[in-house]
Write a protein that holds these residues in place. Sequence first.
Motif, PDB file in Angstrom:
ATOM      1  N   LEU A  43       0.826  -1.206   0.000  1.00 35.86           N
ATOM      2  CA  LEU A  43       0.000   0.000   0.000  1.00 35.86           C
ATOM      3  C   LEU A  43       0.861   1.258   0.000  1.00 35.86           C
ATOM      4  O   LEU A  43       0.566   2.226  -0.708  1.00 35.86           O
ATOM      5  CB  LEU A  43      -0.924   0.003   1.220  1.00 35.86           C
ATOM      6  N   LEU A  44       1.925   1.255   0.798  1.00 32.23           N
ATOM      7  CA  LEU A  44       2.825   2.410   0.859  1.00 32.23           C
ATOM      8  C   LEU A  44       3.525   2.629  -0.477  1.00 32.23           C
ATOM      9  O   LEU A  44       3.624   3.761  -0.958  1.00 32.23           O
ATOM     10  CB  LEU A  44       3.860   2.207   1.973  1.00 32.23           C
ATOM     11  N   THR A  45       3.992   1.533  -1.090  1.00 31.62           N
ATOM     12  CA  THR A  45       4.670   1.647  -2.379  1.00 31.62           C
ATOM     13  C   THR A  45       3.737   2.191  -3.452  1.00 31.62           C
ATOM     14  O   THR A  45       4.094   3.106  -4.210  1.00 31.62           O
ATOM     15  CB  THR A  45       5.212   0.278  -2.826  1.00 31.62           C
ATOM     16  N   ALA A  46       2.534   1.647  -3.497  1.00 34.20           N
ATOM     17  CA  ALA A  46       1.562   2.098  -4.496  1.00 34.20           C
ATOM     18  C   ALA A  46       1.183   3.560  -4.263  1.00 34.20           C
ATOM     19  O   ALA A  46       1.080   4.358  -5.205  1.00 34.20           O
ATOM     20  CB  ALA A  46       0.321   1.215  -4.460  1.00 34.20           C
ATOM     21  N   GLY A  47       0.967   3.922  -2.998  1.00 35.80           N
ATOM     22  CA  GLY A  47       0.584   5.290  -2.690  1.00 35.80           C
ATOM     23  C   GLY A  47       1.669   6.288  -3.024  1.00 35.80           C
ATOM     24  O   GLY A  47       1.399   7.360  -3.590  1.00 35.80           O
ATOM     25  N   LEU A  48       2.902   5.957  -2.686  1.00 38.53           N
ATOM     26  CA  LEU A  48       4.020   6.857  -2.997  1.00 38.53           C
ATOM     27  C   LEU A  48       4.210   6.994  -4.504  1.00 38.53           C
ATOM     28  O   LEU A  48       4.484   8.093  -5.006  1.00 38.53           O
ATOM     29  CB  LEU A  48       5.303   6.344  -2.347  1.00 38.53           C
ATOM     30  N   ALA A  49       4.076   5.867  -5.207  1.00 39.97           N
ATOM     31  CA  ALA A  49       4.219   5.921  -6.671  1.00 39.97           C
ATOM     32  C   ALA A  49       3.132   6.813  -7.278  1.00 39.97           C
ATOM     33  O   ALA A  49       3.399   7.633  -8.168  1.00 39.97           O
ATOM     34  CB  ALA A  49       4.134   4.505  -7.254  1.00 39.97           C
ATOM     35  N   GLY A  50       1.912   6.649  -6.786  1.00 38.73           N
ATOM     36  CA  GLY A  50       0.821   7.480  -7.287  1.00 38.73           C
ATOM     37  C   GLY A  50       1.022   8.948  -6.950  1.00 38.73           C
ATOM     38  O   GLY A  50       0.732   9.830  -7.766  1.00 38.73           O
ATOM     39  N   LEU A  51       1.501   9.226  -5.744  1.00 36.81           N
ATOM     40  CA  LEU A  51       1.753  10.612  -5.334  1.00 36.81           C
ATOM     41  C   LEU A  51       2.801  11.263  -6.227  1.00 36.81           C
ATOM     42  O   LEU A  51       2.598  12.380  -6.732  1.00 36.81           O
ATOM     43  CB  LEU A  51       2.199  10.633  -3.868  1.00 36.81           C
ATOM     44  N   LEU A  52       3.917  10.577  -6.422  1.00 33.78           N
ATOM     45  CA  LEU A  52       4.994  11.157  -7.233  1.00 33.78           C
ATOM     46  C   LEU A  52       4.585  11.302  -8.695  1.00 33.78           C
ATOM     47  O   LEU A  52       4.836  12.330  -9.324  1.00 33.78           O
ATOM     48  CB  LEU A  52       6.250  10.288  -7.116  1.00 33.78           C
ATOM     49  N   ALA A  53       3.945  10.280  -9.226  1.00 36.14           N
ATOM     50  CA  ALA A  53       3.525  10.345 -10.630  1.00 36.14           C
ATOM     51  C   ALA A  53       2.503  11.458 -10.833  1.00 36.14           C
ATOM     52  O   ALA A  53       2.588  12.234 -11.793  1.00 36.14           O
ATOM     53  CB  ALA A  53       2.940   9.000 -11.062  1.00 36.14           C
ATOM     54  N   GLY A  54       1.539  11.543  -9.929  1.00 35.10           N
ATOM     55  CA  GLY A  54       0.505  12.551 -10.069  1.00 35.10           C
ATOM     56  C   GLY A  54       1.036  13.959  -9.900  1.00 35.10           C
ATOM     57  O   GLY A  54       0.684  14.865 -10.670  1.00 35.10           O
ATOM     58  N   SER A  55       1.867  14.176  -8.898  1.00 34.95           N
ATOM     59  CA  SER A  55       2.394  15.519  -8.655  1.00 34.95           C
ATOM     60  C   SER A  55       3.298  15.973  -9.791  1.00 34.95           C
ATOM     61  O   SER A  55       3.248  17.139 -10.215  1.00 34.95           O
ATOM     62  CB  SER A  55       3.145  15.564  -7.321  1.00 34.95           C
ATOM     63  N   MET A  56       4.124  15.065 -10.318  1.00 31.12           N
ATOM     64  CA  MET A  56       4.994  15.427 -11.437  1.00 31.12           C
ATOM     65  C   MET A  56       4.176  15.691 -12.696  1.00 31.12           C
ATOM     66  O   MET A  56       4.471  16.606 -13.474  1.00 31.12           O
ATOM     67  CB  MET A  56       6.017  14.318 -11.692  1.00 31.12           C
ATOM     68  N   SER A  57       3.139  14.886 -12.910  1.00 30.32           N
ATOM     69  CA  SER A  57       2.277  15.092 -14.072  1.00 30.32           C
ATOM     70  C   SER A  57       1.557  16.436 -13.988  1.00 30.32           C
ATOM     71  O   SER A  57       1.469  17.176 -14.978  1.00 30.32           O
ATOM     72  CB  SER A  57       1.253  13.954 -14.161  1.00 30.32           C
ATOM     73  N   MET A  58       1.039  16.765 -12.802  1.00 31.86           N
ATOM     74  CA  MET A  58       0.369  18.050 -12.611  1.00 31.86           C
ATOM     75  C   MET A  58       1.328  19.202 -12.861  1.00 31.86           C
ATOM     76  O   MET A  58       0.992  20.185 -13.524  1.00 31.86           O
ATOM     77  CB  MET A  58      -0.194  18.131 -11.193  1.00 31.86           C
ATOM     78  N   ALA A  59       2.535  19.096 -12.305  1.00 30.07           N
ATOM     79  CA  ALA A  59       3.510  20.171 -12.443  1.00 30.07           C
ATOM     80  C   ALA A  59       3.929  20.347 -13.905  1.00 30.07           C
ATOM     81  O   ALA A  59       4.004  21.477 -14.412  1.00 30.07           O
ATOM     82  CB  ALA A  59       4.736  19.873 -11.585  1.00 30.07           C
ATOM     83  N   ALA A  60       4.182  19.231 -14.589  1.00 30.74           N
ATOM     84  CA  ALA A  60       4.595  19.320 -15.989  1.00 30.74           C
ATOM     85  C   ALA A  60       3.479  19.896 -16.857  1.00 30.74           C
ATOM     86  O   ALA A  60       3.722  20.750 -17.720  1.00 30.74           O
ATOM     87  CB  ALA A  60       4.990  17.927 -16.500  1.00 30.74           C
ATOM     88  N   GLY A  61       2.253  19.430 -16.628  1.00 28.20           N
ATOM     89  CA  GLY A  61       1.133  19.942 -17.414  1.00 28.20           C
ATOM     90  C   GLY A  61       0.909  21.421 -17.188  1.00 28.20           C
ATOM     91  O   GLY A  61       0.648  22.180 -18.131  1.00 28.20           O
ATOM     92  N   GLU A  62       1.008  21.858 -15.934  1.00 25.95           N
ATOM     93  CA  GLU A  62       0.821  23.284 -15.624  1.00 25.95           C
ATOM     94  C   GLU A  62       1.947  24.120 -16.223  1.00 25.95           C
ATOM     95  O   GLU A  62       1.720  25.223 -16.718  1.00 25.95           O
ATOM     96  CB  GLU A  62       0.773  23.461 -14.106  1.00 25.95           C
ATOM     97  N   TYR A  63       3.169  23.581 -16.175  1.00 21.80           N
ATOM     98  CA  TYR A  63       4.305  24.322 -16.743  1.00 21.80           C
ATOM     99  C   TYR A  63       4.116  24.532 -18.243  1.00 21.80           C
ATOM    100  O   TYR A  63       4.314  25.628 -18.767  1.00 21.80           O
ATOM    101  CB  TYR A  63       5.611  23.571 -16.484  1.00 21.80           C
ATOM    102  N   VAL A  64       3.742  23.480 -18.949  1.00 19.54           N
ATOM    103  CA  VAL A  64       3.545  23.580 -20.396  1.00 19.54           C
ATOM    104  C   VAL A  64       2.410  24.548 -20.714  1.00 19.54           C
ATOM    105  O   VAL A  64       2.527  25.411 -21.601  1.00 19.54           O
ATOM    106  CB  VAL A  64       3.255  22.187 -20.994  1.00 19.54           C
ATOM    107  N   SER A  65       1.299  24.418 -19.989  1.00 13.75           N
ATOM    108  CA  SER A  65       0.140  25.269 -20.245  1.00 13.75           C
ATOM    109  C   SER A  65       0.448  26.738 -20.005  1.00 13.75           C
ATOM    110  O   SER A  65       0.147  27.604 -20.840  1.00 13.75           O
ATOM    111  CB  SER A  65      -1.026  24.823 -19.350  1.00 13.75           C
ATOM    112  N   VAL A  66       1.058  27.042 -18.865  1.00 14.83           N
ATOM    113  CA  VAL A  66       1.341  28.438 -18.521  1.00 14.83           C
ATOM    114  C   VAL A  66       2.463  28.997 -19.389  1.00 14.83           C
ATOM    115  O   VAL A  66       2.459  30.184 -19.708  1.00 14.83           O
ATOM    116  CB  VAL A  66       1.665  28.560 -17.025  1.00 14.83           C
ATOM    117  N   SER A  67       3.411  28.158 -19.789  1.00 15.65           N
ATOM    118  CA  SER A  67       4.462  28.625 -20.695  1.00 15.65           C
ATOM    119  C   SER A  67       3.861  29.072 -22.025  1.00 15.65           C
ATOM    120  O   SER A  67       4.262  30.091 -22.600  1.00 15.65           O
ATOM    121  CB  SER A  67       5.495  27.519 -20.942  1.00 15.65           C
ATOM    122  N   THR A  68       2.890  28.303 -22.522  1.00 15.99           N
ATOM    123  CA  THR A  68       2.213  28.680 -23.757  1.00 15.99           C
ATOM    124  C   THR A  68       1.474  30.004 -23.580  1.00 15.99           C
ATOM    125  O   THR A  68       1.510  30.879 -24.461  1.00 15.99           O
ATOM    126  CB  THR A  68       1.222  27.576 -24.169  1.00 15.99           C
TER     127      THR A  68
END
Length: 238
Positions: free
Chosen positions: A54-79
């Motif tokens: 559960l900890l491994t899955a949760g941490l993986a989801g947290l990191l993947a989601g936060s990085m995805s959100m940050a990358a998407g926001e960076y691309v959108s706002v850069s445009t």
Amino acid sequence: MTLQTPDHDEAHGGGLGSRLNWLRAAVLGANDGVVSTAGLVVGVAGATDSQATLLTAGLAGLLAGSMSMAAGEYVSVSTQRDSEKAALALEKRELATEPQAELRELTELLEGKGLGPELAREVAEQLTDHDALRAHAEVELGIDPDDLTNPWHAAGASFLAFTAGALLPLLAIVLPPTGQRLWITVVAVLAALALCGWTSARLGSAPVGPAVLRNVAGGALAMAVTYVAGTLLGAVGA
């Protein structure tokens, strides 16, 4: 005669709107963190009660989601920032090559805001003499040249907001005793979603009840679906 207005601390202008937009984005980012991570860990909990899994899955989801959100926001706002800079550059060229046409355009824009023709012309001339580019940027384009959107700020805010939201279901699923993990997680997640719904509604001056209900119902549905899927997959794997 000089008109005097009473002093007060009420906020005006684009600064308040900008702060509210950032705050609303932070609330929505946290909401996404809560829902996506809760769905993930509850789904895994349907298949196994292993704390390490559960900890491994949760941490993986947290990191993947936060990085995805940050990358998407960076691309959108850069445009968006590139578009703002291009619009300002075009306006600057037009002011240099066609100043009278730009003055007429500014006058017409001010007339469209309710000023009379003579007053609009006078205001346009004064704004042009003071700072022509800023006047056109703010009146015509709705842009503050000194406060362009910052993609790094947006990415950082999204990363932190999602992480903060994701930590709640992650901690709720791994810290309690095995037999209490699921219901504690569900209660904590639904309470957090109700708070997010209430906050987003208040920031947008919208009715609170429907916003809270939608948020809680959506989160409950996500957890139910993933839990059933995890349970079925766990049974097949067994």
